[in-house]
Design a protein around this motif. Structure first.
Motif, short mmCIF file in Angstrom:
data_model
loop_
_atom_site.label_atom_id
_atom_site.label_comp_id
_atom_site.label_asym_id
_atom_site.label_seq_id
_atom_site.Cartn_x
_atom_site.Cartn_y
_atom_site.Cartn_z
N ILE A 282 0.84 -1.21 0.00
CA ILE A 282 0.00 0.00 0.00
C ILE A 282 0.87 1.26 0.00
O ILE A 282 0.60 2.22 -0.73
CB ILE A 282 -0.94 0.00 1.21
N ASP A 283 1.94 1.24 0.80
CA ASP A 283 2.83 2.40 0.88
C ASP A 283 3.47 2.70 -0.47
O ASP A 283 3.60 3.87 -0.86
CB ASP A 283 3.93 2.16 1.92
N ILE A 284 3.89 1.67 -1.17
CA ILE A 284 4.50 1.87 -2.49
C ILE A 284 3.51 2.54 -3.45
O ILE A 284 3.83 3.50 -4.14
CB ILE A 284 5.00 0.53 -3.08
N GLY A 285 2.28 2.03 -3.46
CA GLY A 285 1.26 2.59 -4.36
C GLY A 285 0.92 4.03 -4.02
O GLY A 285 0.84 4.89 -4.90
N ARG A 286 0.72 4.30 -2.71
CA ARG A 286 0.36 5.66 -2.31
C ARG A 286 1.51 6.64 -2.54
O ARG A 286 1.31 7.77 -2.96
CB ARG A 286 -0.03 5.70 -0.83
N SER A 287 2.73 6.21 -2.27
CA SER A 287 3.89 7.08 -2.45
C SER A 287 4.03 7.50 -3.92
O SER A 287 4.26 8.67 -4.23
CB SER A 287 5.16 6.37 -1.98
N ARG A 288 3.89 6.52 -4.81
CA ARG A 288 4.01 6.83 -6.24
C ARG A 288 2.89 7.76 -6.71
O ARG A 288 3.13 8.71 -7.46
CB ARG A 288 3.99 5.55 -7.05
N ALA A 289 1.66 7.49 -6.26
CA ALA A 289 0.53 8.33 -6.68
C ALA A 289 0.68 9.76 -6.17
O ALA A 289 0.46 10.73 -6.91
CB ALA A 289 -0.78 7.72 -6.17
N LEU A 290 1.08 9.90 -4.90
CA LEU A 290 1.25 11.24 -4.32
C LEU A 290 2.39 12.00 -4.99
O LEU A 290 2.26 13.19 -5.30
CB LEU A 290 1.52 11.12 -2.82
N LEU A 291 3.51 11.30 -5.23
CA LEU A 291 4.66 11.97 -5.82
C LEU A 291 4.36 12.42 -7.25
O LEU A 291 4.79 13.49 -7.68
CB LEU A 291 5.87 11.03 -5.80
N LYS A 292 3.60 11.62 -7.98
CA LYS A 292 3.23 11.98 -9.36
C LYS A 292 2.42 13.27 -9.38
O LYS A 292 2.71 14.19 -10.14
CB LYS A 292 2.43 10.84 -9.98
N VAL A 293 1.41 13.35 -8.53
CA VAL A 293 0.58 14.56 -8.50
C VAL A 293 1.37 15.74 -7.93
O VAL A 293 1.22 16.88 -8.38
CB VAL A 293 -0.70 14.32 -7.66
N ALA A 294 2.24 15.48 -6.96
CA ALA A 294 3.05 16.56 -6.37
C ALA A 294 3.95 17.20 -7.42
O ALA A 294 4.09 18.43 -7.47
CB ALA A 294 3.88 16.01 -5.21
N LYS A 295 4.57 16.37 -8.27
CA LYS A 295 5.45 16.90 -9.31
C LYS A 295 4.66 17.68 -10.36
O LYS A 295 5.12 18.70 -10.87
CB LYS A 295 6.22 15.76 -9.98
N GLU A 296 3.48 17.19 -10.69
CA GLU A 296 2.68 17.86 -11.71
C GLU A 296 2.09 19.18 -11.24
O GLU A 296 1.83 20.08 -12.02
CB GLU A 296 1.55 16.93 -12.18
N THR A 297 1.86 19.30 -9.92
CA THR A 297 1.23 20.51 -9.39
C THR A 297 2.16 21.37 -8.56
O THR A 297 1.82 22.49 -8.21
CB THR A 297 0.03 20.13 -8.50
N GLY A 298 3.36 20.87 -8.25
CA GLY A 298 4.28 21.61 -7.40
C GLY A 298 3.81 21.72 -5.97
O GLY A 298 4.18 22.66 -5.26
N SER A 299 3.01 20.75 -5.50
CA SER A 299 2.44 20.80 -4.15
C SER A 299 3.43 20.28 -3.13
O SER A 299 3.81 19.11 -3.16
CB SER A 299 1.14 19.99 -4.10
N GLN A 300 3.82 21.16 -2.21
CA GLN A 300 4.74 20.75 -1.15
C GLN A 300 4.04 19.84 -0.14
O GLN A 300 4.66 18.93 0.42
CB GLN A 300 5.31 21.97 -0.44
N ALA A 301 2.77 20.07 0.10
CA ALA A 301 2.03 19.24 1.05
C ALA A 301 1.92 17.80 0.54
O ALA A 301 2.12 16.84 1.30
CB ALA A 301 0.64 19.82 1.29
N LEU A 302 1.63 17.62 -0.74
CA LEU A 302 1.55 16.27 -1.30
C LEU A 302 2.92 15.61 -1.33
O LEU A 302 3.06 14.41 -1.11
CB LEU A 302 0.97 16.32 -2.72
N GLU A 303 3.96 16.41 -1.59
CA GLU A 303 5.32 15.87 -1.57
C GLU A 303 5.67 15.37 -0.17
O GLU A 303 6.31 14.33 0.00
CB GLU A 303 6.31 16.93 -2.02
N ALA A 304 5.25 16.13 0.86
CA ALA A 304 5.50 15.72 2.24
C ALA A 304 4.79 14.41 2.54
O ALA A 304 5.34 13.51 3.21
CB ALA A 304 5.05 16.81 3.20
N ASP A 305 3.56 14.29 2.07
CA ASP A 305 2.79 13.06 2.29
C ASP A 305 3.47 11.88 1.59
O ASP A 305 3.53 10.77 2.13
CB ASP A 305 1.37 13.25 1.77
N ALA A 306 3.96 12.12 0.38
CA ALA A 306 4.66 11.05 -0.35
C ALA A 306 5.92 10.63 0.40
O ALA A 306 6.26 9.44 0.46
CB ALA A 306 5.03 11.54 -1.76
N LEU A 307 6.60 11.60 1.00
CA LEU A 307 7.80 11.29 1.78
C LEU A 307 7.46 10.42 2.99
O LEU A 307 8.20 9.51 3.35
CB LEU A 307 8.47 12.59 2.22
#
Length: 460
Positions: free
Chosen positions: A126-151
């Motif tokens: 689950i962590d692998i899937g969520r991390s990839r999904a969050l990081l993808k959207v974070a990179k596309e939107t420049g969201s620091q909050a989503l990047e933190a969640d992916a981390l």
């Protein structure tokens, strides 16, 4: 990517964290594993962080308003800072419990079961899937909050692996392996907190993104007409980067030209760095190749003065400037002389005492005149005088107008010249025509001669 996509991936992280927290807590209590209980606490923290992330992306994407002219992007940074604090608090609790178990002579019994291993394996997936999904959207939107969640989810993968190793050590007969695994989890949590906190604090204290100022400076400096880039200041706010760019341009340019250069810088930044919202300020600069005549016009314009007949010559082996300066006709000679002297002093200060200057003062008359049609045969007198004065100078004179004004007779006319006539010769001819007309007709205050190419015929 839309705000809905950011909110959707954020809320899915909340649900995933909640599910993993419940699973790990139940299995941790059943097996007595501190490693699994630590992971449950970590997942609970992740759920709280995910909730913060969801809240942050909802607020952070709101448009700028009167109280927040730079938008609400830093809400995401505040959320990330809170998550950082929670990471350190959780790590401290895990370390305390792990050290306590390691110091005990008889550590609590830990049961290694297949369902404990299964829960950890499922959580890793689950962590692998969520991390990839969050990081993808974070990179596309420049969201620091989503990047933190992916981390967070990325650190969970490593810490869960450490728990698996701890369970393996317990199964092999080393009871304290579970506590050691918990310390490993704490280490990963601290590392994640340190990385997240460093980036978050950089944003909150307006630290410029690495290399962005140099990139902006390079792009602006490459544009024709930009003499140099004086300063670039950049600061992040959520997915956007606000920048102030100060460029130097020739002070001889007109306002329209300066604005065109400023817009060119903005357009290039928007095309190559769409995340940058820039303010471009153009400041005047005296270039090395600025001519003496340009210097005269620039310094005069800076004082609200008009100059004409600017001449540059060599007199007694020294550069010599001469020009006409226009001042309000209502000024006294003393006041007008003071205006001319101030301009001459400014020129001397910039050009040096080696340059000699001669200034002729012209009265600047009102731009709006009141007048009347010439009385009696005054217009006929002007026409006859022009017919005689134009012989040998111009091809044809037409559109002759005259008006009686307060200061005398105003005369305007058009005249034709061969298309290939040099403008210098044309000016000389029109000046001679004006002088002849003034000699022939008394009381003329102003003569305006419009020269036209013969190919225009009588349409000018």
């Amino acid at each position: 990517m839309s705000t809905n996509a950011k909110e959707s991936v954020a809320i899915s992280s909340v649900l995933a964290s909640a599910a993993m927290t419940v699973m790990k807590l139940v299995v941790g209590l059943m097996t007595g594993s501190l490693g699994i209980l630590s992971e449950a606490a970590h997942s609970l923290l992740d759920m709280g962080a995910a909730l913060l992330t969801w809240f942050a992306v909802r607020i952070g994407d709101q448009p700028a308003d009167e109280r927040h002219p730079y938008g609400h992007g830093k809400v995401e940074s505040v959320s990330a800072l809170i998550e950082t604090g929670l990471l350190f608090v959780t790590a401290a609790w895990i370390i305390k419990e792990a050290v306590s178990r390691l110091l005990e002579s008889t550590p609590p019994e830990v049961e290694t079961t297949w369902w404990a291993v299964a829960v950890i394996v499922v959580s890793i997936i689950i962590d692998i899937g969520r991390s990839r999904a969050l990081l993808k959207v974070a990179k596309e939107t420049g969201s620091q909050a989503l990047e933190a969640d992916a981390l967070h989810f990325s650190s969970d993968i490593l810490s869960s692996t450490a728990v698996l190793i701890g369970l393996g050590l317990v199964w092999l007969g080393w009871p304290k392996g579970d506590a050691v695994a918990a310390l490993g989890v704490a280490g990963f949590v601290l590392l994640a907190g340190w990385r997240l906190g460093t980036r978050t604090i950089d944003v909150l204290v307006d630290a410029a993104p690495q290399g962005i100022a140099e990139h902006i400076e390079k792009m602006a400096a490459q544009l024709p007409g930009i003499a140099r880039v004086e300063r670039v200041r950049a600061r992040p706010a959520g997915p956007a980067v606000f920048a102030e760019v100060v460029v130097k341009v020739s002070r001889t340019l007109h306002l329209e030209q300066v604005e065109s250069l400023r817009r060119a810088v903005l357009d290039r930044l928007r095309a190559e760095l769409p995340e940058v919202q820039a303010v471009v300020i153009a400041e005047p600069l005296a270039l090395d190749d600025e001519s003496l005549a340009e210097t005269v016009r620039v310094l005069a314009a800076a004082r609200g003065l008009s100059v004409h007949h600017v001449g540059v010559a060599t007199l007694n082996d020294r550069p010599h400037l001469s020009f006409d300066i226009e001042v309000d006709e209502t000024l006294t000679i003393a006041a007008a002389h003071a205006v001319a002297t101030e301009l001459e002093q400014a020129l001397a200060a910039e050009l040096g005492d080696d340059v000699t200057i001669d200034t002729h003062i012209d009265p600047r008359r009102a731009s709006n005149f009141s007048g009347a049609a010439p009385a009696g045969n005054r217009l006929a007198e002007v026409r006859d005088a022009l017919a005689t004065a134009s012989k040998g100078l111009v091809d044809q004179v037409h559109q002759i107008e005259a008006q009686e004004r307060e200061d005398g007779l105003y005369v305007s006319l058009h005249c034709l010249f061969p298309d290939d006539a040099p403008i210098g010769e044309v000016h000389h001819a029109t000046a001679r025509l004006e002088h002849r007309l003034r000699d022939a007709v008394r009381g003329i205050a102003r003569v305006v001669v419009r020269a036209e190419p013969a190919s225009e015929g009588l349409t000018g």
